[in-house]
Design a protein around this motif. Structure first.
Motif, PDB file in Angstrom:
ATOM      1  N   MET A  36       0.990  -1.360   0.004  1.00 40.14           N
ATOM      2  CA  MET A  36       0.045  -0.056  -0.033  1.00 40.14           C
ATOM      3  C   MET A  36       0.662   1.039  -0.306  1.00 40.14           C
ATOM      4  N   LYS A  37       2.291   1.218   1.106  1.00 36.99           N
ATOM      5  CA  LYS A  37       2.651   2.378   0.931  1.00 36.99           C
ATOM      6  C   LYS A  37       3.598   2.835  -0.321  1.00 36.99           C
ATOM      7  N   GLN A  38       4.108   1.612  -0.876  1.00 26.20           N
ATOM      8  CA  GLN A  38       4.407   1.472  -2.579  1.00 26.20           C
ATOM      9  C   GLN A  38       3.884   2.282  -3.620  1.00 26.20           C
ATOM     10  N   ILE A  39       2.565   1.267  -3.261  1.00 25.30           N
ATOM     11  CA  ILE A  39       1.502   1.947  -5.486  1.00 25.30           C
ATOM     12  C   ILE A  39       0.453   2.580  -4.235  1.00 25.30           C
ATOM     13  N   PRO A  40       0.489   3.938  -3.654  1.00 26.56           N
ATOM     14  CA  PRO A  40      -1.000   4.170  -3.167  1.00 26.56           C
ATOM     15  C   PRO A  40      -1.805   4.469  -3.698  1.00 26.56           C
ATOM     16  N   THR A  41      -2.248   5.025  -4.624  1.00 29.03           N
ATOM     17  CA  THR A  41      -2.721   5.571  -6.426  1.00 29.03           C
ATOM     18  C   THR A  41      -3.925   4.174  -6.336  1.00 29.03           C
ATOM     19  N   GLU A  42      -3.495   3.253  -6.861  1.00 32.16           N
ATOM     20  CA  GLU A  42      -3.538   1.656  -6.524  1.00 32.16           C
ATOM     21  C   GLU A  42      -3.854   1.293  -5.374  1.00 32.16           C
ATOM     22  N   GLY A  43      -4.080   1.074  -4.625  1.00 36.16           N
ATOM     23  CA  GLY A  43      -4.233   0.894  -3.138  1.00 36.16           C
ATOM     24  C   GLY A  43      -5.639   1.487  -2.899  1.00 36.16           C
ATOM     25  N   ALA A  44      -5.469   2.480  -3.424  1.00 32.49           N
ATOM     26  CA  ALA A  44      -7.087   3.180  -3.050  1.00 32.49           C
ATOM     27  C   ALA A  44      -7.889   3.479  -3.407  1.00 32.49           C
ATOM     28  N   ALA A  45      -7.525   3.022  -5.402  1.00 30.63           N
ATOM     29  CA  ALA A  45      -8.809   2.790  -6.039  1.00 30.63           C
ATOM     30  C   ALA A  45      -9.465   1.420  -5.826  1.00 30.63           C
ATOM     31  N   PHE A  46      -7.973   0.581  -4.799  1.00 31.72           N
ATOM     32  CA  PHE A  46      -8.644  -1.152  -4.860  1.00 31.72           C
ATOM     33  C   PHE A  46      -9.948  -1.033  -3.552  1.00 31.72           C
ATOM     34  N   MET A  47      -9.163  -0.069  -2.233  1.00 30.29           N
ATOM     35  CA  MET A  47     -10.359   0.047  -1.467  1.00 30.29           C
ATOM     36  C   MET A  47     -11.574   0.505  -1.722  1.00 30.29           C
TER      37      MET A  47
END
Length: 236
Positions: A41-52
């Motif tokens: 999540m720290k390394q790819i925050p944009t994709e992480g936020a989209a997944f959440m």
């Protein structure tokens, strides 16, 4: 015809819902453990936020369907198909971003191409614990079974599949670089330097002990290289 047309439309919509549901479920099951890792999540925050965001939609859909478990009733739920289609579109974007991220890691440390995406993700999710990277060392470095660590979790030696131990010319502290691809690159450089040093020491010892003793004192690869050096020296 008037009676069957609504049923046909309802069943076709139900089929589309099931198709989208299975697609969404499969991708969610694959991605959920990945984005459950704080390190990823720290390394790819944009994709992480989209997944959440998608994850919240998916959980709400599951909750709504659980409350109304009848199949036909689900087909009539407002916007269910559209929500699933939107969730799948978001998952496609997340998956593409994740693959792009993995490609940057592979380009930074090309030996990662020897690993599957799942194996690379496991390494990246455990980047703070070098000991958990041990199972993948053999795939990244042929004939290196594992690395010996000190109590301070610094790398001090490499062990071959035959059990031969070669001390590193200098200890490597993964915590100094943090990024797993960076300390793996450092290990690659130190590994080469260590083999050069060990080979040089073995060649220097060659003339001071019996050949049998010399062979047993050094790793197999070093013995082969040292033997070729002296063979060349003697025939020229």
């Amino acid at each position: 015809v008037d009676r069957t047309t609504p049923w046909e439309a309802k069943l076709l919509r139900l089929q589309d819902i099931v198709d989208q549901w299975l697609k969404c479920q499969a991708k969610w099951l694959y991605l959920e453990p990945i984005f459950g890792s704080e390190e990823i999540m720290k390394q790819i925050p944009t994709e992480g936020a989209a997944f959440m965001s998608m994850d919240a939609t998916w959980r709400q859909i599951c909750s709504d369907v659980r409350a109304t478990p009848e199949v036909i009733a689900c087909a009539e739920m407002p916007d269910l198909l559209e929500k699933l289609q939107g969730a799948n579109a978001e998952l496609d974007v997340v998956e593409k971003g994740l693959n792009d991220f993995l490609d940057t890691k592979k380009l930074a440390f090309p030996r990662f191409f020897f690993l599957s995406n799942d194996e690379l993700l496991e390494i990246l999710s455990e980047a703070k614990d070098p000991l958990k990277v041990q199972p993948f060392m053999k795939k990244c470095f042929e004939a290196v079974k594992e690395v010996e660590f000190t109590k301070a979790i610094t790398m001090k030696a490499m062990v071959s599949v035959e059990g031969e131990v070669v001390p590193l010319s200098k200890e490597i502290d993964p915590a100094e670089t943090g990024a797993v691809e960076m300390w793996m690159l450092e290990f690659e450089d130190v590994m080469k330097e260590s083999m050069r040093e060990v080979t040089a020491k073995s060649i220097a010892e060659y003339a001071t002990v019996s050949r049998e003793e010399w062979i047993l004192n050094w790793p197999g690869q070093v013995v082969i290289a040292g033997s070729q050096v002296y063979w060349t020296k003697e025939v020229t």
